[in-house]
Motif scaffolding. Structure first.
Motif, PDB file in Angstrom:
ATOM      1  N   VAL A   8       1.407  -1.525   0.190  1.00  0.00           N
ATOM      2  CA  VAL A   8      -0.133   0.058  -0.054  1.00  0.00           C
ATOM      3  C   VAL A   8       0.784   1.098  -0.014  1.00  0.00           C
ATOM      4  N   ASN A   9       0.415   2.556  -1.194  1.00  0.00           N
ATOM      5  CA  ASN A   9       1.046   3.715  -0.797  1.00  0.00           C
ATOM      6  C   ASN A   9       0.834   4.114   0.379  1.00  0.00           C
ATOM      7  N   ASP A  10       2.179   4.675   1.155  1.00  0.00           N
ATOM      8  CA  ASP A  10       1.199   5.579   1.631  1.00  0.00           C
ATOM      9  C   ASP A  10       2.832   6.941   2.239  1.00  0.00           C
ATOM     10  N   LYS A  11       2.648   7.451   0.509  1.00  0.00           N
ATOM     11  CA  LYS A  11       3.243   8.414   0.338  1.00  0.00           C
ATOM     12  C   LYS A  11       2.259   9.670   0.602  1.00  0.00           C
ATOM     13  N   VAL A  12       3.559  10.711   0.377  1.00  0.00           N
ATOM     14  CA  VAL A  12       2.555  12.173   0.814  1.00  0.00           C
ATOM     15  C   VAL A  12       3.782  13.073   0.100  1.00  0.00           C
ATOM     16  N   ALA A  13       2.923  14.369   0.142  1.00  0.00           N
ATOM     17  CA  ALA A  13       3.362  15.178  -0.483  1.00  0.00           C
ATOM     18  C   ALA A  13       4.128  16.623   1.018  1.00  0.00           C
ATOM     19  N   SER A  14       4.424  17.691   0.800  1.00  0.00           N
ATOM     20  CA  SER A  14       4.439  18.008   1.594  1.00  0.00           C
ATOM     21  C   SER A  14       3.702  18.882   2.213  1.00  0.00           C
ATOM     22  N   SER A  15       2.466  18.692   1.967  1.00  0.00           N
ATOM     23  CA  SER A  15       1.745  19.107   2.287  1.00  0.00           C
ATOM     24  C   SER A  15       0.440  18.165   3.542  1.00  0.00           C
ATOM     25  N   GLY A  16       1.276  17.348   3.170  1.00  0.00           N
ATOM     26  CA  GLY A  16       0.831  16.031   4.037  1.00  0.00           C
ATOM     27  C   GLY A  16      -0.492  15.464   3.235  1.00  0.00           C
ATOM     28  N   ARG A  17      -0.900  15.374   1.784  1.00  0.00           N
ATOM     29  CA  ARG A  17      -1.678  15.544   1.261  1.00  0.00           C
ATOM     30  C   ARG A  17      -0.973  14.229   0.508  1.00  0.00           C
ATOM     31  N   PRO A  18      -2.687  12.586   0.588  1.00  0.00           N
ATOM     32  CA  PRO A  18      -1.396  11.600  -0.051  1.00  0.00           C
ATOM     33  C   PRO A  18      -0.545  11.623  -1.483  1.00  0.00           C
ATOM     34  N   TRP A  19       0.295  11.229  -2.219  1.00  0.00           N
ATOM     35  CA  TRP A  19       1.279  11.780  -3.419  1.00  0.00           C
ATOM     36  C   TRP A  19       1.066   9.975  -4.093  1.00  0.00           C
ATOM     37  N   ALA A  20       1.213   9.840  -5.364  1.00  0.00           N
ATOM     38  CA  ALA A  20       1.191   8.598  -5.745  1.00  0.00           C
ATOM     39  C   ALA A  20       2.549   8.469  -5.545  1.00  0.00           C
ATOM     40  N   TRP A  21       3.216   6.689  -5.316  1.00  0.00           N
ATOM     41  CA  TRP A  21       4.222   6.402  -5.212  1.00  0.00           C
ATOM     42  C   TRP A  21       4.921   6.848  -6.490  1.00  0.00           C
ATOM     43  N   THR A  22       4.526   6.385  -7.663  1.00  0.00           N
ATOM     44  CA  THR A  22       4.769   7.164  -9.099  1.00  0.00           C
ATOM     45  C   THR A  22       3.493   7.430 -10.038  1.00  0.00           C
ATOM     46  N   MET A  23       4.124   8.613 -10.721  1.00  0.00           N
ATOM     47  CA  MET A  23       3.383   8.980 -12.084  1.00  0.00           C
ATOM     48  C   MET A  23       3.517   8.351 -13.262  1.00  0.00           C
ATOM     49  N   SER A  24       4.854   7.500 -13.065  1.00  0.00           N
ATOM     50  CA  SER A  24       5.234   7.160 -14.830  1.00  0.00           C
ATOM     51  C   SER A  24       6.425   5.359 -14.435  1.00  0.00           C
ATOM     52  N   GLN A  25       7.127   5.711 -13.739  1.00  0.00           N
ATOM     53  CA  GLN A  25       8.174   4.526 -13.267  1.00  0.00           C
ATOM     54  C   GLN A  25       8.322   4.673 -12.298  1.00  0.00           C
ATOM     55  N   GLY A  26       9.043   4.022 -11.743  1.00  0.00           N
ATOM     56  CA  GLY A  26      10.270   4.019 -10.113  1.00  0.00           C
ATOM     57  C   GLY A  26      10.702   2.387  -9.867  1.00  0.00           C
ATOM     58  N   TYR A  27      12.104   2.152  -9.060  1.00  0.00           N
ATOM     59  CA  TYR A  27      12.338   1.429  -9.150  1.00  0.00           C
ATOM     60  C   TYR A  27      13.382   0.872  -8.093  1.00  0.00           C
ATOM     61  N   THR A  28      13.430  -0.484  -7.823  1.00  0.00           N
ATOM     62  CA  THR A  28      13.563  -0.993  -6.603  1.00  0.00           C
ATOM     63  C   THR A  28      14.045  -2.408  -6.975  1.00  0.00           C
ATOM     64  N   SER A  29      14.491  -3.160  -5.709  1.00  0.00           N
ATOM     65  CA  SER A  29      14.860  -4.365  -5.936  1.00  0.00           C
ATOM     66  C   SER A  29      14.102  -5.237  -5.376  1.00  0.00           C
ATOM     67  N   LEU A  30      14.313  -6.547  -6.060  1.00  0.00           N
ATOM     68  CA  LEU A  30      13.347  -7.944  -5.558  1.00  0.00           C
ATOM     69  C   LEU A  30      13.417  -7.920  -3.603  1.00  0.00           C
ATOM     70  N   VAL A  31      14.971  -7.839  -3.562  1.00  0.00           N
ATOM     71  CA  VAL A  31      15.653  -7.471  -2.271  1.00  0.00           C
ATOM     72  C   VAL A  31      14.563  -6.992  -1.563  1.00  0.00           C
ATOM     73  N   ALA A  32      14.609  -5.538  -1.790  1.00  0.00           N
ATOM     74  CA  ALA A  32      14.182  -5.119  -0.779  1.00  0.00           C
ATOM     75  C   ALA A  32      12.641  -5.667  -0.759  1.00  0.00           C
ATOM     76  N   LEU A  33      11.459  -5.393  -1.787  1.00  0.00           N
ATOM     77  CA  LEU A  33       9.939  -5.889  -1.947  1.00  0.00           C
ATOM     78  C   LEU A  33      10.101  -7.429  -1.080  1.00  0.00           C
TER      79      LEU A  33
END
Length: 334
Positions: A295-320
């Motif tokens: 579940v995405n819990d990313k928020v903007a500086s204002s505290g409002r919910p913000w999409a984790w990515t609007m195009s593409q983001g990167y992570t690793s299998l280890v982290a996931l």
């Protein structure tokens, strides 16, 4: 006394990492090394030194005690992903194991150590119980477990050496690397579930070295992290192109099927070009399945919910796949 120079000055990364690892293992001793290798590999049969009271020889005499060691460990170390490509190299190492130790009681293992997030296919195909694969992330975690284990109780010197070895793995980029791209998926996740492919605009830039693709949809990273089998940057979506690909090999034919599906369902326009990823299916063994959506819990500086990515983001299998990761903010911590 240890004879291998600590943290070798070899220029080639593979030799430097191997030599430095051997130097540390040499200095911390067999017991600690054995524990680390057992935890990293999940191999529970690595006990190589045996302590026995009242050892019976079957020859009329019974010594009060016996300490014995009988083992051979070989290592094949790669510092680049997808570098295990030659089965003859591994089978040659196995022949050496047979030559070096002919006793049936001898413990013989070939450890294959790579930065790959999943077991290389060649290791799978060998299906030899003496071949034990693990990656640098697992080795790093095993060292951390030993450092925190009161029963293992490494000395301060050994703790220092093991931490320095972990730092070397990090510096060489062997532990944390982004091998997963997660794409914003308004309709793409549903398309993937239906045809095991991802379609996007042609010539879209993606980082090199990716092995898996995930989907961010409905405010969460979806559980299916699919393996990337192949991709083509520019594919013409026409029925004629789909027919032409039928006789051009397995992957070409599969892309032809994706073209036909997209045109039949009118989810893509005929005559346009697209990039196509062929992926492992939702139920395939190559697909990593998370226990639940992240579940995405990313928020903007204002505290409002913000999409984790609007195009593409990167992570690793280890982290996931780390225990306790349930929100997108956990990925950064992992």
């Amino acid at each position: 006394m240890p004879s291998t120079p600590l943290f070798s000055t070899y220029r080639q990364g593979e030799n430097r990492v191997t030599s430095s690892m051997l130097a540390v293992f040499e200095r911390v001793g067999l017991s600690v090394t054995e524990t680390i290798l057992a935890r990293a590999s999940g191999e529970s049969t690595l006990e190589t030194v045996v302590f026995t009271n009242q050892h019976s020889t079957g020859k009329g005499t019974v010594p009060d005690a016996r300490i014995a060691a009988d083992f051979t460990y070989l290592f094949e170390v790669k510092t680049a992903r997808n570098a295990i490509q030659d089965p003859e190299q591994l089978t040659g190492h196995l022949q050496l194991l047979d030559e070096e130790s002919g006793k049936k009681t001898s413990k013989r293992f070939l450890f294959v150590l790579t930065p790959d997030p999943v077991r290389p296919q060649i290791v799978e195909d060998l299906a030899d119980m003496r071949v034990v694969w693990f990656n640098f992330a697992a080795l790093h975690d095993a060292i951390t477990e030993v450092l925190g284990d009161a029963l293992s109780a490494p000395s301060e010197r050994d703790r220092f050496l093991l931490r320095e070895l972990q730092a070397l793995f990090e510096a060489e980029g062997l532990i944390s690397h982004d091998d997963v791209v997660v794409v914003a998926a308004g309709i793409a996740h549903a398309e993937y579930l239906e045809n095991s492919a991802y379609i996007c605009q042609p010539d879209r830039f993606f980082r090199p070295g990716l092995t898996h693709l995930g989907f961010y949809a409905g405010g969460a990273i979806q559980p299916q992290i699919a393996r990337i089998h192949t991709l083509e940057s520019r594919v013409l979506f026409t029925y004629a192109e789909a027919d032409l690909r039928k006789t051009q090999g397995r992957n070409k034919a599969r892309i032809g099927e994706v073209i036909r599906w997209a045109l039949d369902t009118e989810v893509r326009e005929e005559g346009e070009e697209y990039m196509v990823f062929l992926l492992s299916g939702p139920e395939d063994a190559d697909t990593v399945r998370l226990s639940a959506p992240l579940v995405n819990d990313k928020v903007a500086s204002s505290g409002r919910p913000w999409a984790w990515t609007m195009s593409q983001g990167y992570t690793s299998l280890v982290a996931l796949t780390r225990p306790g990761v349930s929100r997108t903010s956990d990925l950064k911590q992992a």
